[in-house]
Write an enzyme that holds these catalytic residues in place. Structure first.
Site, PDB file in Angstrom:
ATOM      1  N   GLY A  31      55.550  -8.541  32.888  1.00 23.08           N
ATOM      2  CA  GLY A  31      56.919  -8.571  33.402  1.00 23.08           C
ATOM      3  C   GLY A  31      57.271  -7.344  34.216  1.00 23.08           C
ATOM      4  N   LEU A  33      58.553  -7.615  37.148  1.00 24.18           N
ATOM      5  CA  LEU A  33      57.795  -8.086  38.309  1.00 24.18           C
ATOM      6  C   LEU A  33      58.157  -7.314  39.572  1.00 24.18           C
ATOM      7  CD1 LEU A  33      57.991 -11.962  37.725  1.00 24.18           C
ATOM      8  CD2 LEU A  33      56.259 -10.339  36.904  1.00 24.18           C
ATOM      9  N   HIS A  34      57.116  -6.953  40.323  1.00 27.43           N
ATOM     10  CA  HIS A  34      57.304  -6.255  41.607  1.00 27.43           C
ATOM     11  C   HIS A  34      56.449  -6.965  42.663  1.00 27.43           C
ATOM     12  CE1 HIS A  34      53.420  -4.543  40.686  1.00 27.43           C
ATOM     13  NE2 HIS A  34      53.895  -4.008  39.565  1.00 27.43           N
ATOM     14  N   HIS A  37      52.922  -8.160  41.705  1.00 29.79           N
ATOM     15  CA  HIS A  37      52.853  -9.433  40.977  1.00 29.79           C
ATOM     16  C   HIS A  37      53.135 -10.607  41.928  1.00 29.79           C
ATOM     17  CE1 HIS A  37      54.275  -6.678  37.608  1.00 29.79           C
ATOM     18  NE2 HIS A  37      53.136  -7.124  37.147  1.00 29.79           N
ATOM     19  N   GLN A  61      47.704  -3.838  23.141  1.00 29.07           N
ATOM     20  CA  GLN A  61      46.987  -3.080  24.167  1.00 29.07           C
ATOM     21  C   GLN A  61      47.597  -1.696  24.386  1.00 29.07           C
ATOM     22  OE1 GLN A  61      47.869  -6.108  27.368  1.00 29.07           O
ATOM     23  NE2 GLN A  61      47.948  -4.283  28.648  1.00 29.07           N
ATOM     24  N   GLN A 148      43.876  -5.366  42.069  1.00 26.08           N
ATOM     25  CA  GLN A 148      42.857  -4.305  42.139  1.00 26.08           C
ATOM     26  C   GLN A 148      43.377  -2.966  41.614  1.00 26.08           C
ATOM     27  OE1 GLN A 148      40.659  -3.516  45.946  1.00 26.08           O
ATOM     28  NE2 GLN A 148      40.634  -1.397  45.151  1.00 26.08           N
ATOM     29  N   MET A 184      52.176   0.000  43.736  1.00 24.67           N
ATOM     30  CA  MET A 184      53.300  -0.579  42.980  1.00 24.67           C
ATOM     31  C   MET A 184      52.901  -0.754  41.526  1.00 24.67           C
ATOM     32  SD  MET A 184      55.516  -2.933  45.278  1.00 24.67           S
ATOM     33  CE  MET A 184      55.942  -2.440  46.942  1.00 24.67           C
ATOM     34  N   SER A 186      54.948  -1.302  37.416  1.00 20.67           N
ATOM     35  CA  SER A 186      56.191  -1.380  36.640  1.00 20.67           C
ATOM     36  C   SER A 186      56.547  -0.006  36.085  1.00 20.67           C
ATOM     37  CB  SER A 186      56.029  -2.379  35.495  1.00 20.67           C
ATOM     38  OG  SER A 186      55.568  -3.607  36.000  1.00 20.67           O
ATOM     39  N   ARG A 187      55.546   0.848  35.937  1.00 24.72           N
ATOM     40  CA  ARG A 187      55.793   2.182  35.360  1.00 24.72           C
ATOM     41  C   ARG A 187      56.363   3.169  36.383  1.00 24.72           C
ATOM     42  NH1 ARG A 187      51.000   0.684  32.015  1.00 24.72           N
ATOM     43  NH2 ARG A 187      51.724   0.771  29.855  1.00 24.72           N
TER      44      ARG A 187
HETATM   45  O1  PAF Z   1      47.845  -6.118  33.666  1.00 21.90           O
HETATM   46  C1  PAF Z   1      48.679  -6.467  32.803  1.00 21.90           C
HETATM   47  O2  PAF Z   1      49.872  -6.596  33.077  1.00 21.90           O
HETATM   48  C2  PAF Z   1      48.208  -6.743  31.381  1.00 21.90           C
HETATM   49  O3  PAF Z   1      47.178  -5.887  31.015  1.00 21.90           O
HETATM   50  C3  PAF Z   1      47.801  -8.207  31.151  1.00 21.90           C
HETATM   51  C4  PAF Z   1      46.606  -8.614  31.994  1.00 21.90           C
HETATM   52  C5  PAF Z   1      48.980  -9.121  31.471  1.00 21.90           C
HETATM   53  C6  PAF Z   1      47.432  -8.422  29.671  1.00 21.90           C
HETATM   54  O4  PAF Z   1      48.491  -8.112  28.835  1.00 21.90           O
END
Ligand code: PAF
Length: 289
Positions: A31, A33-34, A37, A61, A148, A184, A186-187
Site C-alpha cells: 500500500g 501506492l505511488h 506501484h 517481513q 527493480q 519512489m 512509500s518510505r
Molecule cells: O515489495 C513489497 O511491497 C513487499 O515486500 C511485498 C512484495 C508486497 C511482500 O509483502
C-alpha cells in the site's frame, strides 16, 4: 473494481474471471501506492485482462525495531488510486485473515538472501517469500509484477518461483524516480524537507558509479569508496551497505567484468532507503525483466 479482505471471496472472483478465459495479472504491495506501484499496475493491465492488487503490510517481513507500526496505511486513498488505475480486484486482508493460526511453515530461499539487505534485516526475506507464496496461492496469477528498486527481492522471488515450479511468470519493471532521481518509495514520506533534498545523493552516487565504469574503472573498491564519499558529504546518514554484486548470485564482485548490480541501503533520518542500478562491464544499463 471489487474490494475484499476475504480469501474465499478472492478465490470466487478469480475463478469466475478464469472461467471467462481471462489472464490474471497480480501486483502485490504494502500500500501507500505511488507512481512506482502504478507503473506495475499499468504493465499488468497491458499484458492481462484482469488485474489483481494486494495491499497487506506484512508483519513477518519486518525485523524487530523496524517501522511496522508506523508504515503508512492510507487505505481510502489507495482504493481510489487503484480504481482510477483500472484495477479489477483489490485484496486488502487483515493480519488475522492471512495468519489465522500459528504459522509453522516458512518459505526460505538460500544464498540469494544472504548478502545486501539480508545481512541487515535477518528474517526479512523469509517473511517476504512466505507471504508472496501465500498470496500466489490465493490469487493464482499468470503473471506477477515487481519493481527493480527492490532488485534483491525480485531476484529472490524469481528464483523461488523457478525452484518451486510455481506456474507464474515474474516480470521486473524499471524503478520509477522523482524528478531529482530519488527512487519512489512509500518510505520517502518519512523524510523532512532537508532530508528529502539530501536523499537525492543516493541516485547521484549510483550515476557516478556508472560513469566511473564507463570511463574504464573496474575495481569495485574504488567505486564504492567514491560512492561512500558522495553520500557522506551530502549530510548525516548511516550507510548499511554500498555493494557491487553479481546479478545472478548476489555475491560481491571485486573486478567488474560482467553485469553487476550496484546496490545501496542508507538510513537518512527515520527512513532506510534502498536503490540500485544494473550495468554491464562497460557501464551500459542492463534491463532485467
Ligand atoms: O515489495 C513489497 O511491497 C513487499 O515486500 C511485498 C512484495 C508486497 C511482500 O509483502
Amino acid at each position: 473494481m471489487q474490494v475484499t479482505g476475504k480469501i474465499l471471496e478472492v478465490r470466487k472472483i478469480i475463478s469466475s474471471a478464469r472461467a471467462e478465459g481471462k489472464r490474471i495479472g497480480f501486483v502485490p504491495t504494502m500500500g501507500a501506492l505511488h507512481e512506482g506501484h502504478l507503473s506495475l499496475i499499468k504493465a499488468a493491465g497491458a499484458d492481462c485482462d484482469f488485474v489483481a492488487v494486494s495491499i497487506f503490510v506484512n508483519p513477518i517481513q519486518f525485523v524487530p525495531g523496524e517501522d511496522y507500526e508506523q508504515y503508512p496505511r492510507p487505505i481510502e486513498d489507495d482504493i481510489e488510486k487503484s480504481r482510477r488505475a483500472g484495477v479489477s480486484l483489490l485484496f486488502n486482508p487483515s493480519v488475522d485473515e492471512m495468519y489465522p493460526q500459528e504459522q509453522l511453515t516458512r518459505v526460505y530461499v538460500k544464498k540469494l538472501t544472504e548478502n545486501l539487505c539480508g545481512r541487515f534485516r535477518e528474517g526479512h526475506f523469509e517473511g517476504v517469500t512466505t507471504v508472496v507464496t501465500k498470496l500466489f496461492n490465493i490469487v493464482q496469477p499468470d503473471i506477477s509484477y515487481f519493481g527493480q528498486k527492490d532488485a534483491q527481492q525480485a531476484l529472490v522471488i524469481k528464483r523461488m518461483v523457478a525452484d518451486l515450479n510455481m506456474p507464474i511468470e515474474i516480470k521486473i519493471r524499471p524503478t520509477i524516480r522523482e524528478r531529482d532521481g530519488l527512487a519512489m518509495s512509500s518510505r520517502n514520506q518519512y523524510l523532512n524537507e532537508a532530508q528529502r533534498k539530501q536523499a537525492c545523493c543516493l541516485y547521484q552516487a549510483l550515476c557516478d558509479a556508472r560513469e566511473m565504469i564507463r570511463s574504464g574503472e573496474k575495481k569495485s573498491e574504488h567505486i564504492i569508496k567514491r560512492m561512500s564519499d558522495i553520500i557522506k558529504n551530502a549530510g548525516p546518514c548511516e550507510i548499511d551497505y554500498i555493494s557491487i554484486v553479481d546479478t545472478e548470485t548476489i555475491e560481491d564482485v571485486e573486478q567488474i567484468n560482467k553485469p553487476v548490480l550496484i546496490a545501496l541501503a542508507v538510513k537518512i533520518g527515520p527512513a532506510r532507503l534502498i536503490d540500485n542500478v544494473i550495468v554491464d562491464s562497460n557501464g551500459n544499463d542492463v534491463i532485467i525483466t
